[in-house]
Enzyme design. Structure first.
Site, short mmCIF file in Angstrom:
data_model
loop_
_atom_site.label_atom_id
_atom_site.label_comp_id
_atom_site.label_asym_id
_atom_site.label_seq_id
_atom_site.Cartn_x
_atom_site.Cartn_y
_atom_site.Cartn_z
N CYS A 56 -22.92 -8.33 16.50
CA CYS A 56 -24.04 -9.09 15.96
C CYS A 56 -25.00 -9.63 17.03
O CYS A 56 -26.18 -9.83 16.75
CB CYS A 56 -23.53 -10.27 15.13
SG CYS A 56 -22.10 -9.89 14.09
N CYS A 59 -28.70 -8.34 18.06
CA CYS A 59 -29.86 -8.63 17.22
C CYS A 59 -30.06 -10.12 16.97
O CYS A 59 -31.18 -10.60 16.86
CB CYS A 59 -29.73 -7.92 15.87
SG CYS A 59 -29.93 -6.13 16.04
N HIS A 60 -28.96 -10.90 16.85
CA HIS A 60 -29.10 -12.31 16.46
C HIS A 60 -29.02 -13.26 17.65
O HIS A 60 -29.31 -14.45 17.50
CB HIS A 60 -28.01 -12.69 15.45
CG HIS A 60 -28.12 -11.93 14.15
ND1 HIS A 60 -28.98 -12.30 13.14
CD2 HIS A 60 -27.50 -10.81 13.72
CE1 HIS A 60 -28.87 -11.44 12.13
NE2 HIS A 60 -27.99 -10.53 12.47
N MET A 97 -30.63 -6.24 7.13
CA MET A 97 -29.24 -6.51 7.53
C MET A 97 -28.36 -5.36 7.04
O MET A 97 -28.42 -4.97 5.88
CB MET A 97 -28.81 -7.84 6.90
CG MET A 97 -27.35 -8.13 6.96
SD MET A 97 -26.77 -8.44 8.64
CE MET A 97 -25.03 -8.65 8.30
N HIS A 333 -40.02 -6.50 23.57
CA HIS A 333 -38.89 -5.55 23.57
C HIS A 333 -39.14 -4.44 24.59
O HIS A 333 -39.00 -4.67 25.77
CB HIS A 333 -38.67 -5.03 22.15
CG HIS A 333 -37.37 -4.33 21.97
ND1 HIS A 333 -36.17 -4.99 22.00
CD2 HIS A 333 -37.06 -3.02 21.79
CE1 HIS A 333 -35.18 -4.12 21.84
NE2 HIS A 333 -35.70 -2.91 21.72
N HIS A 375 -41.95 0.17 18.09
CA HIS A 375 -40.81 0.46 18.97
C HIS A 375 -41.14 1.72 19.77
O HIS A 375 -40.82 2.83 19.35
CB HIS A 375 -39.53 0.63 18.14
CG HIS A 375 -38.28 0.58 18.99
ND1 HIS A 375 -37.93 1.59 19.86
CD2 HIS A 375 -37.32 -0.37 19.12
CE1 HIS A 375 -36.81 1.27 20.47
NE2 HIS A 375 -36.41 0.08 20.05
FE1 DHE Z 1 -32.25 -0.07 23.24
C1 DHE Z 1 -34.49 0.76 25.73
C2 DHE Z 1 -32.73 -3.36 23.89
C3 DHE Z 1 -30.43 -0.86 20.44
C4 DHE Z 1 -31.27 3.18 22.99
N1 DHE Z 1 -33.42 -1.11 24.55
C5 DHE Z 1 -34.29 -0.58 25.49
C6 DHE Z 1 -34.92 -1.65 26.21
C7 DHE Z 1 -34.40 -2.82 25.69
C8 DHE Z 1 -33.48 -2.47 24.65
C9 DHE Z 1 -34.73 -4.22 26.12
C10 DHE Z 1 -35.95 -1.51 27.32
C11 DHE Z 1 -35.28 -1.35 28.65
C12 DHE Z 1 -36.29 -1.11 29.78
O1 DHE Z 1 -37.21 -0.30 29.60
O2 DHE Z 1 -36.18 -1.74 30.84
N2 DHE Z 1 -31.72 -1.80 22.27
C13 DHE Z 1 -32.01 -3.04 22.74
C14 DHE Z 1 -31.48 -4.04 21.84
O3 DHE Z 1 -31.49 -5.29 22.02
C15 DHE Z 1 -31.00 -3.36 20.62
C16 DHE Z 1 -32.02 -3.54 19.50
C17 DHE Z 1 -29.70 -3.92 20.07
C18 DHE Z 1 -28.55 -3.89 21.02
O4 DHE Z 1 -27.55 -4.59 20.74
O5 DHE Z 1 -28.59 -3.20 22.03
C19 DHE Z 1 -31.01 -1.89 21.12
N3 DHE Z 1 -31.06 0.99 21.92
C20 DHE Z 1 -30.40 0.47 20.86
C21 DHE Z 1 -29.61 1.49 20.20
O6 DHE Z 1 -28.86 1.30 19.18
C22 DHE Z 1 -29.89 2.78 20.87
C23 DHE Z 1 -30.64 3.69 19.90
C24 DHE Z 1 -28.62 3.54 21.30
C25 DHE Z 1 -27.88 2.97 22.45
O7 DHE Z 1 -27.62 3.73 23.39
O8 DHE Z 1 -27.52 1.79 22.41
C26 DHE Z 1 -30.78 2.34 22.02
N4 DHE Z 1 -32.80 1.66 24.18
C27 DHE Z 1 -32.24 2.87 23.95
C28 DHE Z 1 -32.84 3.84 24.86
C29 DHE Z 1 -33.78 3.15 25.65
C30 DHE Z 1 -33.73 1.77 25.20
C31 DHE Z 1 -32.52 5.33 24.90
C32 DHE Z 1 -34.67 3.70 26.77
C33 DHE Z 1 -35.92 4.31 26.23
C34 DHE Z 1 -36.77 4.90 27.33
O9 DHE Z 1 -37.24 6.04 27.15
O10 DHE Z 1 -36.98 4.25 28.36
#
Ligand code: DHE
Length: 554
Positions: A56, A59-60, A97, A333, A375
């Site tokens: 959780c 997101c929260h 949710m 984000h 996003h």
């Molecule tokens: Fe991400 C980038 C946060 C869920 C895959 N993700 C980012 C960035 C942040 C972030 C802050 C930017 C980083 C940077 O550029 O310095 N992501 C979060 C969360 O807080 C969130 C919503 C919930 C969590 O608990 O993590 C979340 N993200 C996910 C996923 O569920 C994804 C799809 C699968 C995974 O691997 O966790 C996912 N996030 C990604 C990817 C990037 C990313 C592949 C980089 C994108 C890029 O091309 O730079």
């Protein structure tokens, strides 16, 4: 959005210190609580705290103040009450949710409903001394090779997150073979490259940071540390004279960024991001979201999620660190540079805006209104046939791709506004992608609850965007031919190869016991070229091509 929480499940095992903090009896609270106040045994509280942290908190928030998800402090949750909370936890809501009835037992759901009505407790801090204590320099710089000891074309290596196995796969983009699988922290969120292209920096969701040397015969982890309990972002120093010198890691908990030596990861400076939001209210948990490095200045752009503040951090003098604080909007984000790398565009997702910061002037250039929950990943830069240089983002909350003008000098009328909205095949998109050598603009929709939409991508021909552009929708999950799986096959995160003539997508089943794949599409013909399948390819998500990541090509 609905599936967002589900996809963030399965974090690393709870660090002992955090587990202990959750387990610690809150004497004061118990003493002052009203007789009917919801309560759990110490054992149930510790177990439920662990579930909260794993499923959780992303997101929260750890303190339950809310960000992508709602505020879950007792003032709100006690109004809902036990029965309603249990229902929401079990079946989810229209508001995004996710349902947990297929993941948590009835008892776990009941305990979580109770837990959420109890006051949130702050996990422990993690100071510079703690980070230093966790730091391991596995191979000192003078023991490393002075030239590349393998014949691999490093520029075309892809660092691929193997989310649920706590590893990255380094895949050779020329041969499509896995070069190495390297143990890392849990669910590496991103990989970034040193300016030289020699070192891969990876950050686990559990805050473990690994530095991988690709000049050794086989890729080798040369340094590691724990930056915090939860982290998502890292970056290297890219300004001339500072190549490979520093690295920076942004943590979700504790809310802070830490500057490290780029070659050894020695922790050098720790800066808290706690403070006031753009509305002027104190926030105890402003998490570090995306970070990018400027090529024009010794500067990082560090985006603070909950405060809506963008920090421009000058790393030329760490003892007298200068930070410009740019007010933008909540909650910051992910984002990327425009094609000139002067402007940085970042999603302020709860405000349905993209904030644009002018790093040359050190100020906000614009707040652009967009469709719901932009996003972008790092977004996509290209020259629009009608509107000139533009940057694009897709949306979690809407089935469109927004195109924003980025050239205030020569295309002033189009700058910093949505000049076009293209239809995406579904909402719940996470990433768009193009490449300077490509004629295509791609978008995914991996979090869509409809399996067909989650498994497909939309592609537009850029030259047709000035007229009646018709998208093509490709079902890449079907192309991967994985057969029936329990989890939805989500096609996520397009990434180009070095030449810009192939785009790679992950087919992520979200379940580590089931097969996943990477589909390589020929960018010109849009036909599937190769499907990379391998037992070691466990839940692949993000992919980072060395050359494109080094040079911020997107
Ligand atoms: Fe991400 C980038 C946060 C869920 C895959 N993700 C980012 C960035 C942040 C972030 C802050 C930017 C980083 C940077 O550029 O310095 N992501 C979060 C969360 O807080 C969130 C919503 C919930 C969590 O608990 O993590 C979340 N993200 C996910 C996923 O569920 C994804 C799809 C699968 C995974 O691997 O966790 C996912 N996030 C990604 C990817 C990037 C990313 C592949 C980089 C994108 C890029 O091309 O730079």
């Amino acid at each position: 959005m609905k599936k967002l929480v589900r996809n963030t499940l399965m974090l690393a095992a709870l660090p002992l210190a955090v587990a202990t903090a959750y387990a610690a009896p809150a004497k004061k609270q118990a003493a002052s609580a009203a007789p009917a106040a919801p309560t759990l045994s110490a054992e149930d509280k510790a177990a439920t705290g662990k579930v909260y942290f794993e499923r959780c908190a992303g997101c929260h928030g750890m303190l339950r103040k809310g960000a992508t998800g709602k505020n879950l402090e007792p003032a709100n949750t006690t109004k809902l009450g036990q029965a309603r909370l249990e229902k929401v936890l079990a079946y989810g809501t229209e508001g995004g949710m996710v349902n947990f009835d297929d993941i948590l037992s009835k008892k776990e759901i009941a305990n979580m409903a109770t837990y959420l009505q109890m006051p949130a407790e702050a996990p422990p801090e993690w100071s510079l001394a703690d980070i230093k204590g966790s730091w391991k320099l596995l191979i000192p710089v003078d023991k490393r090779p002075t030239k590349q000891m393998n014949n691999v074309n490093l520029n075309n290596i892809f660092s691929v997150t193997l989310r649920d196995s706590g590893e990255v796969a380094l895949i050779d983009g020329d041969t499509k073979k896995i070069w190495a699988v390297i143990k890392t922290g849990y669910a590496v969120h991103i990989s970034r490259l040193s300016t030289s292209g020699r070192y891969v920096h990876v950050i686990g969701r559990d805050g473990r940071y690994d530095l991988i040397d690709m000049w050794t015969e086989m890729p080798t982890t040369v340094a590691t540390l724990k930056a915090g309990f939860e982290a998502r972002s890292i970056e290297t120093s890219k300004f001339k004279g500072y190549e490979d010198k520093y690295a920076v890691v942004g943590s979700y908990w504790p809310p802070q960024y830490t500057i490290l030596d780029g070659l050894t990861l020695e922790p050098l400076k720790n800066v808290s991001t706690r403070g006031n939001t753009v509305d002027g209210n104190y926030h105890p948990e402003p998490r570090v979201a995306s970070i990018v490095a400027s090529e024009h200045k010794p500067e990082w752009v560090i985006n603070i999620k909950e405060t809506g503040m963008i920090k421009l951090v000058d790393y030329s003098d760490l003892n007298n660190l200068k930070e410009i604080t740019v007010n933008s909007a909540k909650f910051l984000h992910d984002g990327g540079w425009d094609s000139t790398k002067r402007y940085f565009l970042v999603a302020a997702n709860a405000s349905n805006k993209v904030a644009v910061v002018d790093t040359q002037e050190g100020k906000l250039a614009a707040l652009v209104n967009t469709a719901k929950i932009p996003h972008p990943g790092r977004g996509a830069n290209f020259k629009h046939p009608k509107f000139g240089p533009v940057w694009a983002t897709s949306h979690l909350g809407s089935d469109v791709i927004s195109i924003i003008g980025t050239d205030p000098e020569n295309n002033k009328d189009n700058a910093w506004k949505v000049v076009q909205e293209l239809k995406n095949h579904g909402a719940n998109s996470l990433f768009v992608k193009t490449h300077p050598k490509s004629e295509n603009l791609w978008a995914d929709a991996p979090l869509n609850p409809d399996a067909k939409l989650a498994g497909s991508v939309t592609v537009y021909k850029i030259s047709e965007l000035g007229g009646d552009a018709k998208p093509e929708i490709l079902d890449l999950a079907a192309a991967a031919d994985l057969g029936k799986t329990k989890g939805i096959q989500r096609v996520v995160h397009g990434e180009y190869n070095e030449k810009g003539d192939e785009i790679w997508f992950s087919v992520w089943t979200g379940n580590k016991t089931e097969a996943s794949a990477i589909v390589v599409v020929d960018d010109k013909t849009r036909k599937v070229k190769t499907v990379i399948k391998d037992k070691r390819l466990v839940t692949p998500t993000g992919k980072f091509n060395v050359y494109n990541t080094m040079h911020d090509i997107y």
